[in-house]
Design a protein around this motif. Structure first.
Motif, PDB file in Angstrom:
ATOM      1  N   VAL A  44      -1.651  -1.031 -17.749  1.00 56.84           N
ATOM      2  CA  VAL A  44      -0.940  -0.918 -16.477  1.00 56.84           C
ATOM      3  C   VAL A  44      -0.030  -2.130 -16.346  1.00 56.84           C
ATOM      4  O   VAL A  44      -0.480  -3.269 -16.337  1.00 56.84           O
ATOM      5  CB  VAL A  44      -1.923  -0.858 -15.278  1.00 56.84           C
ATOM      6  N   GLN A  45       1.257  -1.873 -16.234  1.00 60.66           N
ATOM      7  CA  GLN A  45       2.246  -2.935 -16.095  1.00 60.66           C
ATOM      8  C   GLN A  45       3.283  -2.517 -15.068  1.00 60.66           C
ATOM      9  O   GLN A  45       3.253  -1.410 -14.558  1.00 60.66           O
ATOM     10  CB  GLN A  45       2.935  -3.209 -17.444  1.00 60.66           C
ATOM     11  N   GLY A  46       4.189  -3.393 -14.781  1.00 61.18           N
ATOM     12  CA  GLY A  46       5.346  -3.066 -13.952  1.00 61.18           C
ATOM     13  C   GLY A  46       4.988  -2.581 -12.564  1.00 61.18           C
ATOM     14  O   GLY A  46       4.375  -3.289 -11.772  1.00 61.18           O
ATOM     15  N   TRP A  47       5.392  -1.338 -12.290  1.00 60.06           N
ATOM     16  CA  TRP A  47       5.243  -0.779 -10.938  1.00 60.06           C
ATOM     17  C   TRP A  47       3.798  -0.657 -10.482  1.00 60.06           C
ATOM     18  O   TRP A  47       3.504  -0.784  -9.294  1.00 60.06           O
ATOM     19  CB  TRP A  47       5.926   0.585 -10.860  1.00 60.06           C
ATOM     20  N   GLY A  48       2.890  -0.414 -11.393  1.00 63.32           N
ATOM     21  CA  GLY A  48       1.484  -0.293 -11.024  1.00 63.32           C
ATOM     22  C   GLY A  48       0.929  -1.583 -10.464  1.00 63.32           C
ATOM     23  O   GLY A  48       0.286  -1.611  -9.408  1.00 63.32           O
ATOM     24  N   ARG A  49       1.192  -2.671 -11.159  1.00 61.88           N
ATOM     25  CA  ARG A  49       0.732  -3.976 -10.679  1.00 61.88           C
ATOM     26  C   ARG A  49       1.460  -4.370  -9.399  1.00 61.88           C
ATOM     27  O   ARG A  49       0.862  -4.940  -8.487  1.00 61.88           O
ATOM     28  CB  ARG A  49       0.926  -5.026 -11.766  1.00 61.88           C
ATOM     29  N   PHE A  50       2.754  -4.068  -9.330  1.00 61.30           N
ATOM     30  CA  PHE A  50       3.533  -4.383  -8.133  1.00 61.30           C
ATOM     31  C   PHE A  50       3.000  -3.617  -6.920  1.00 61.30           C
ATOM     32  O   PHE A  50       2.826  -4.187  -5.841  1.00 61.30           O
ATOM     33  CB  PHE A  50       5.015  -4.050  -8.372  1.00 61.30           C
ATOM     34  N   ALA A  51       2.721  -2.333  -7.092  1.00 58.46           N
ATOM     35  CA  ALA A  51       2.199  -1.517  -5.990  1.00 58.46           C
ATOM     36  C   ALA A  51       0.836  -2.020  -5.540  1.00 58.46           C
ATOM     37  O   ALA A  51       0.538  -2.062  -4.339  1.00 58.46           O
ATOM     38  CB  ALA A  51       2.117  -0.048  -6.413  1.00 58.46           C
ATOM     39  N   ALA A  52      -0.007  -2.430  -6.483  1.00 58.39           N
ATOM     40  CA  ALA A  52      -1.326  -2.965  -6.133  1.00 58.39           C
ATOM     41  C   ALA A  52      -1.179  -4.266  -5.347  1.00 58.39           C
ATOM     42  O   ALA A  52      -1.883  -4.486  -4.356  1.00 58.39           O
ATOM     43  CB  ALA A  52      -2.157  -3.187  -7.395  1.00 58.39           C
ATOM     44  N   ARG A  53      -0.253  -5.112  -5.755  1.00 58.06           N
ATOM     45  CA  ARG A  53      -0.022  -6.374  -5.037  1.00 58.06           C
ATOM     46  C   ARG A  53       0.512  -6.123  -3.631  1.00 58.06           C
ATOM     47  O   ARG A  53       0.087  -6.783  -2.677  1.00 58.06           O
ATOM     48  CB  ARG A  53       0.939  -7.251  -5.817  1.00 58.06           C
ATOM     49  N   VAL A  54       1.440  -5.195  -3.506  1.00 55.09           N
ATOM     50  CA  VAL A  54       2.003  -4.905  -2.181  1.00 55.09           C
ATOM     51  C   VAL A  54       0.937  -4.295  -1.273  1.00 55.09           C
ATOM     52  O   VAL A  54       0.875  -4.608  -0.077  1.00 55.09           O
ATOM     53  CB  VAL A  54       3.243  -3.989  -2.294  1.00 55.09           C
ATOM     54  N   SER A  55       0.067  -3.444  -1.816  1.00 51.63           N
ATOM     55  CA  SER A  55      -0.996  -2.874  -0.988  1.00 51.63           C
ATOM     56  C   SER A  55      -1.965  -3.955  -0.531  1.00 51.63           C
ATOM     57  O   SER A  55      -2.445  -3.935   0.612  1.00 51.63           O
ATOM     58  CB  SER A  55      -1.730  -1.753  -1.722  1.00 51.63           C
ATOM     59  N   LEU A  56      -2.253  -4.931  -1.383  1.00 47.77           N
ATOM     60  CA  LEU A  56      -3.108  -6.052  -0.980  1.00 47.77           C
ATOM     61  C   LEU A  56      -2.402  -6.949   0.032  1.00 47.77           C
ATOM     62  O   LEU A  56      -3.034  -7.466   0.960  1.00 47.77           O
ATOM     63  CB  LEU A  56      -3.534  -6.871  -2.197  1.00 47.77           C
ATOM     64  N   LEU A  57      -1.100  -7.140  -0.135  1.00 47.05           N
ATOM     65  CA  LEU A  57      -0.335  -7.917   0.840  1.00 47.05           C
ATOM     66  C   LEU A  57      -0.365  -7.238   2.207  1.00 47.05           C
ATOM     67  O   LEU A  57      -0.552  -7.897   3.237  1.00 47.05           O
ATOM     68  CB  LEU A  57       1.113  -8.088   0.373  1.00 47.05           C
ATOM     69  N   SER A  58      -0.220  -5.937   2.218  1.00 45.37           N
ATOM     70  CA  SER A  58      -0.288  -5.187   3.471  1.00 45.37           C
ATOM     71  C   SER A  58      -1.672  -5.310   4.109  1.00 45.37           C
ATOM     72  O   SER A  58      -1.787  -5.461   5.334  1.00 45.37           O
ATOM     73  CB  SER A  58       0.055  -3.724   3.218  1.00 45.37           C
ATOM     74  N   ALA A  59      -2.716  -5.273   3.301  1.00 46.21           N
ATOM     75  CA  ALA A  59      -4.072  -5.456   3.822  1.00 46.21           C
ATOM     76  C   ALA A  59      -4.241  -6.861   4.393  1.00 46.21           C
ATOM     77  O   ALA A  59      -4.869  -7.042   5.444  1.00 46.21           O
ATOM     78  CB  ALA A  59      -5.099  -5.192   2.723  1.00 46.21           C
ATOM     79  N   ALA A  60      -3.665  -7.859   3.727  1.00 50.20           N
ATOM     80  CA  ALA A  60      -3.746  -9.235   4.230  1.00 50.20           C
ATOM     81  C   ALA A  60      -3.007  -9.377   5.559  1.00 50.20           C
ATOM     82  O   ALA A  60      -3.484 -10.075   6.467  1.00 50.20           O
ATOM     83  CB  ALA A  60      -3.189 -10.207   3.197  1.00 50.20           C
ATOM     84  N   VAL A  61      -1.858  -8.720   5.683  1.00 51.18           N
ATOM     85  CA  VAL A  61      -1.117  -8.744   6.949  1.00 51.18           C
ATOM     86  C   VAL A  61      -1.946  -8.088   8.042  1.00 51.18           C
ATOM     87  O   VAL A  61      -2.046  -8.602   9.166  1.00 51.18           O
ATOM     88  CB  VAL A  61       0.260  -8.052   6.794  1.00 51.18           C
ATOM     89  N   ILE A  97       3.100  -3.393  14.652  1.00 46.80           N
ATOM     90  CA  ILE A  97       3.225  -3.955  13.302  1.00 46.80           C
ATOM     91  C   ILE A  97       1.914  -3.782  12.541  1.00 46.80           C
ATOM     92  O   ILE A  97       1.908  -3.410  11.361  1.00 46.80           O
ATOM     93  CB  ILE A  97       3.635  -5.441  13.366  1.00 46.80           C
ATOM     94  N   MET A  98       0.800  -4.027  13.220  1.00 47.39           N
ATOM     95  CA  MET A  98      -0.502  -3.863  12.581  1.00 47.39           C
ATOM     96  C   MET A  98      -0.737  -2.403  12.200  1.00 47.39           C
ATOM     97  O   MET A  98      -1.235  -2.106  11.108  1.00 47.39           O
ATOM     98  CB  MET A  98      -1.615  -4.360  13.511  1.00 47.39           C
ATOM     99  N   THR A  99      -0.361  -1.478  13.073  1.00 47.31           N
ATOM    100  CA  THR A  99      -0.522  -0.052  12.783  1.00 47.31           C
ATOM    101  C   THR A  99       0.314   0.357  11.574  1.00 47.31           C
ATOM    102  O   THR A  99      -0.166   1.064  10.678  1.00 47.31           O
ATOM    103  CB  THR A  99      -0.139   0.786  14.013  1.00 47.31           C
ATOM    104  N   ALA A 100       1.560  -0.090  11.534  1.00 47.07           N
ATOM    105  CA  ALA A 100       2.425   0.221  10.393  1.00 47.07           C
ATOM    106  C   ALA A 100       1.865  -0.378   9.111  1.00 47.07           C
ATOM    107  O   ALA A 100       1.909   0.257   8.040  1.00 47.07           O
ATOM    108  CB  ALA A 100       3.835  -0.299  10.652  1.00 47.07           C
ATOM    109  N   SER A 101       1.309  -1.569   9.205  1.00 48.31           N
ATOM    110  CA  SER A 101       0.727  -2.220   8.039  1.00 48.31           C
ATOM    111  C   SER A 101      -0.501  -1.461   7.533  1.00 48.31           C
ATOM    112  O   SER A 101      -0.704  -1.336   6.323  1.00 48.31           O
ATOM    113  CB  SER A 101       0.356  -3.662   8.397  1.00 48.31           C
ATOM    114  N   ILE A 102      -1.303  -0.956   8.459  1.00 48.23           N
ATOM    115  CA  ILE A 102      -2.479  -0.166   8.060  1.00 48.23           C
ATOM    116  C   ILE A 102      -2.045   1.100   7.333  1.00 48.23           C
ATOM    117  O   ILE A 102      -2.545   1.419   6.251  1.00 48.23           O
ATOM    118  CB  ILE A 102      -3.335   0.180   9.292  1.00 48.23           C
ATOM    119  N   VAL A 103      -1.121   1.825   7.919  1.00 43.40           N
ATOM    120  CA  VAL A 103      -0.674   3.096   7.334  1.00 43.40           C
ATOM    121  C   VAL A 103      -0.005   2.870   5.981  1.00 43.40           C
ATOM    122  O   VAL A 103      -0.299   3.562   4.993  1.00 43.40           O
ATOM    123  CB  VAL A 103       0.264   3.850   8.312  1.00 43.40           C
ATOM    124  N   ALA A 104       0.884   1.883   5.915  1.00 50.49           N
ATOM    125  CA  ALA A 104       1.587   1.612   4.657  1.00 50.49           C
ATOM    126  C   ALA A 104       0.613   1.132   3.579  1.00 50.49           C
ATOM    127  O   ALA A 104       0.681   1.591   2.429  1.00 50.49           O
ATOM    128  CB  ALA A 104       2.676   0.570   4.886  1.00 50.49           C
TER     129      ALA A 104
END
Length: 150
Positions: A44-61, A97-104
């Protein structure tokens, strides 16, 4: 004794999220699947790792905003009216913002687990739901700070 009974009721309510979320997370091993996507295992490279990072960033937000709303009474010195959050200056901004972050974050996590793992899309969405239920259940166990009313 009264506070112990109310604490127990609150804990039981939160266990409705913690137990199923924990069982689903354990059964599907979704936390390790997400970690393997983040590390780039199984090619898993590229977009897969990027998507996983963005989903974790959204969870952190989401978690940060939740904790901010939780300590808001300590910061402002007064209890915000959560029922009428649209009339509150701070809550009317933070809650959407929190609701959008949860959904995204949940959507992207479900897609990521479905696309870049062996879970498939159905189990990926179930795994994402389990992780979110576990997280929100554990967050709900954090006691709200007590502020004296004026």
């Amino acid at each position: 004794m009264s506070s112990l009974v109310s604490f127990s009721r609150h804990t039981l309510k939160q266990l409705k999220f913690v137990l199923p979320g924990g069982l689903v997370t354990y059964y599907l091993d979704s936390h390790n699947v997400l970690l393997s996507i983040l590390k780039g295992d199984d090619g898993v490279q590229g977009w897969g790792r990027f998507a996983a990072r963005v989903s974790l960033l959204s969870a952190a937000v989401t978690i940060s905003l939740f904790l901010y709303v939780l300590v808001l009474p300590l910061i402002k010195g007064e209890h915000p009216n959560y029922r009428h959050w649209r009339q509150s200056g701070v809550l009317s901004t933070v809650i959407p913002i929190m609701t959008a972050s949860i959904v995204a974050g949940w959507s992207l996590l479900g897609y990521t687990l479905g696309r870049w793992s062996d879970l498939g899309y159905i189990e990926g969405v179930i795994a994402a739901s389990g992780l979110y239920a576990l997280s929100f259940g554990l967050l709900g166990l954090i006691p709200a700070p007590k502020v004296r009313r004026q």
